[in-house]
Design a protein around this motif. Structure first.
Motif, PDB file in Angstrom:
ATOM      1  N   ASN A 140     -32.498  19.307  -2.298  1.00 16.18           N
ATOM      2  CA  ASN A 140     -32.615  20.159  -3.481  1.00 16.18           C
ATOM      3  C   ASN A 140     -33.026  19.325  -4.682  1.00 16.18           C
ATOM      4  O   ASN A 140     -32.978  18.090  -4.648  1.00 16.18           O
ATOM      5  CB  ASN A 140     -31.316  20.924  -3.742  1.00 16.18           C
ATOM      6  N   SER A 141     -33.418  19.985  -5.757  1.00 16.03           N
ATOM      7  CA  SER A 141     -33.930  19.279  -6.933  1.00 16.03           C
ATOM      8  C   SER A 141     -32.840  18.453  -7.624  1.00 16.03           C
ATOM      9  O   SER A 141     -33.125  17.393  -8.179  1.00 16.03           O
ATOM     10  CB  SER A 141     -34.573  20.250  -7.913  1.00 16.03           C
ATOM     11  N   ALA A 142     -31.610  18.913  -7.593  1.00 16.15           N
ATOM     12  CA  ALA A 142     -30.523  18.150  -8.225  1.00 16.15           C
ATOM     13  C   ALA A 142     -30.302  16.831  -7.489  1.00 16.15           C
ATOM     14  O   ALA A 142     -30.109  15.781  -8.115  1.00 16.15           O
ATOM     15  CB  ALA A 142     -29.237  18.973  -8.235  1.00 16.15           C
ATOM     16  N   GLN A 143     -30.349  16.907  -6.160  1.00 16.95           N
ATOM     17  CA  GLN A 143     -30.171  15.690  -5.362  1.00 16.95           C
ATOM     18  C   GLN A 143     -31.316  14.710  -5.622  1.00 16.95           C
ATOM     19  O   GLN A 143     -31.094  13.518  -5.797  1.00 16.95           O
ATOM     20  CB  GLN A 143     -30.111  16.047  -3.876  1.00 16.95           C
ATOM     21  N   LYS A 144     -32.536  15.235  -5.677  1.00 19.00           N
ATOM     22  CA  LYS A 144     -33.695  14.381  -5.930  1.00 19.00           C
ATOM     23  C   LYS A 144     -33.604  13.749  -7.316  1.00 19.00           C
ATOM     24  O   LYS A 144     -33.854  12.561  -7.480  1.00 19.00           O
ATOM     25  CB  LYS A 144     -34.991  15.170  -5.795  1.00 19.00           C
ATOM     26  N   SER A 145     -33.235  14.534  -8.301  1.00 19.53           N
ATOM     27  CA  SER A 145     -33.092  14.018  -9.669  1.00 19.53           C
ATOM     28  C   SER A 145     -32.065  12.897  -9.719  1.00 19.53           C
ATOM     29  O   SER A 145     -32.268  11.885 -10.394  1.00 19.53           O
ATOM     30  CB  SER A 145     -32.690  15.125 -10.641  1.00 19.53           C
ATOM     31  N   ALA A 146     -30.978  13.075  -9.001  1.00 19.03           N
ATOM     32  CA  ALA A 146     -29.933  12.054  -8.969  1.00 19.03           C
ATOM     33  C   ALA A 146     -30.437  10.776  -8.298  1.00 19.03           C
ATOM     34  O   ALA A 146     -30.166   9.666  -8.780  1.00 19.03           O
ATOM     35  CB  ALA A 146     -28.702  12.582  -8.243  1.00 19.03           C
ATOM     36  N   GLN A 147     -31.188  10.924  -7.204  1.00 17.30           N
ATOM     37  CA  GLN A 147     -31.734   9.755  -6.508  1.00 17.30           C
ATOM     38  C   GLN A 147     -32.721   8.999  -7.392  1.00 17.30           C
ATOM     39  O   GLN A 147     -32.691   7.771  -7.458  1.00 17.30           O
ATOM     40  CB  GLN A 147     -32.426  10.183  -5.206  1.00 17.30           C
TER      41      GLN A 147
END
Length: 192
Positions: A140-147
């Motif tokens: 998801n976009s939140a996970q990608k943003s965090a990475q």
């Protein structure tokens, strides 16, 4: 050397463009053979040089070969890992050449040159890590943003450390109050 690298890139790009689809094993092998032949030709041109100029030439030839091989693999088996390996190969090749160029210097100038080369190497590798994080798929976009945020944070830290070491090395060439001020400024600038 840059001319040879550009020709090689064009040849590989042309090979891919004419295939119209994924590279076959035979095309991959042929491109690999061309890369090896180009390396041998570039290395042979170095034989006419002497001393460190020859060493630099050989590092450039070897670096171009490694980059070309990484690019070939990235084209043959596209993935974020292989794209990262291309960036890593470029960073390593540039670093090897930069270090070799430092051998023409002596004393403090050589030490500063080596630290600057290392700082540039760290920056290039960290930028590659950030680019890989940005390209990597996530659930998801939140996970990608965090990475991506974590990769950028780590990269900023590593770059700052490398820049500080280079600045500190430049300060070490000075004496007295000038050196003290330089070191204090470097510590402040790089949060040390």
């Amino acid at each position: 050397m840059k001319h040879a690298r550009n020709l090689l890139a064009l040849a590989v790009a042309g090979l891919l463009a004419t295939s119209g689809m994924a590279m076959t094993k035979e095309e991959h092998k042929a491109a690999g053979d061309r890369i090896s032949a180009d390396y041998k030709a570039a290395k042979a041109q170095c034989d006419s040089l002497k001393n460190n100029a020859k060493d630099i030439c050989e590092k450039e030839a070897k670096g171009n070969e490694k980059v070309a091989k990484a690019e070939l693999e990235a084209q043959y088996k596209p993935s974020d890992k292989n794209t990262y390996k291309v960036s890593e190969a470029r960073a390593d090749a540039a670093y090897d050449v930069a270090k070799e160029k430092c051998d023409d210097l002596q004393g403090d100038a050589k030490n500063v040159c080596q630290k600057d080369a290392k700082a540039a190497h760290v920056k290039a590798k960290e930028d590659a890590k950030v680019a890989r994080a940005e390209a990597k798929p996530a659930d998801n976009s939140a996970q990608k943003s965090a990475q991506v945020a974590e990769a950028k944070k780590d990269a900023a830290h590593e770059k700052r450390e490398a820049d500080y070491k280079a600045a500190k090395e430049r300060c070490d060439t000075m004496t007295g109050d000038v050196k003290d001020k330089c070191q204090a400024d470097a510590k402040r600038m790089y949060n040390q």
